[in-house]
Scaffold this motif. Structure first.
Motif, short mmCIF file in Angstrom:
data_model
loop_
_atom_site.label_atom_id
_atom_site.label_comp_id
_atom_site.label_asym_id
_atom_site.label_seq_id
_atom_site.Cartn_x
_atom_site.Cartn_y
_atom_site.Cartn_z
N TRP A 1 -1.89 27.08 1.52
CA TRP A 1 -2.15 26.40 0.25
C TRP A 1 -1.62 27.24 -0.92
O TRP A 1 -1.01 26.71 -1.84
N ALA A 2 -1.87 28.54 -0.88
CA ALA A 2 -1.39 29.43 -1.94
C ALA A 2 0.13 29.43 -1.99
O ALA A 2 0.73 29.44 -3.07
N TYR A 3 0.78 29.42 -0.84
CA TYR A 3 2.24 29.41 -0.79
C TYR A 3 2.79 28.13 -1.43
O TYR A 3 3.72 28.18 -2.24
N GLY B 1 -3.66 25.82 -7.49
CA GLY B 1 -3.78 26.95 -6.59
C GLY B 1 -5.09 27.69 -6.69
O GLY B 1 -5.91 27.65 -5.78
N VAL B 2 -5.31 28.35 -7.81
CA VAL B 2 -6.43 29.28 -7.94
C VAL B 2 -7.78 28.56 -7.88
O VAL B 2 -8.66 28.95 -7.11
N LEU C 1 -8.46 26.89 -4.38
CA LEU C 1 -8.63 27.93 -3.37
C LEU C 1 -9.95 28.67 -3.54
O LEU C 1 -10.62 29.00 -2.56
#
Length: 88
Positions: free
Chosen positions: A8-10, A38-39, A42
């Motif tokens: 997910w971060a990628y 993202g942040v 996540l």
């Protein structure tokens, strides 16, 4: 759990990079994309998925505090162990 978070971060990082490098994109837009895609998701995902581990650690600390206060080790049922019987 961590594999999903890394993937997910990628993807969120690649989306932010595409936003920043796009002719119509801006660095501010890339930052907002990274933050909102993202942040924040996540952080929420990791918090929710980490709940069982936090619960286990809290129970282990409570059992340790009970053992320290009473001077005895916790009973078998509190640790998930079967009670031992003495045969006569």
């Amino acid at each position: 759990m961590y594999l999903v978070a890394i993937a997910w971060a990628y993807v969120a990082l690649m989306m932010a990079a595409a936003e920043a490098l796009s002719p119509q994109g801006t660095l501010f837009g890339a930052f907002i994309t990274l933050l909102l895609y993202g942040v924040l998701p996540l952080g929420l995902l990791m918090y929710i998925l980490g709940t069982p581990g936090r619960k286990r650690r809290r129970q282990a600390q409570e059992l340790a505090a009970q053992a320290d206060a009473s001077g005895h080790a916790p009973t078998g049922s509190a640790q998930g162990l079967a009670a031992e019987r003495k045969e006569a």
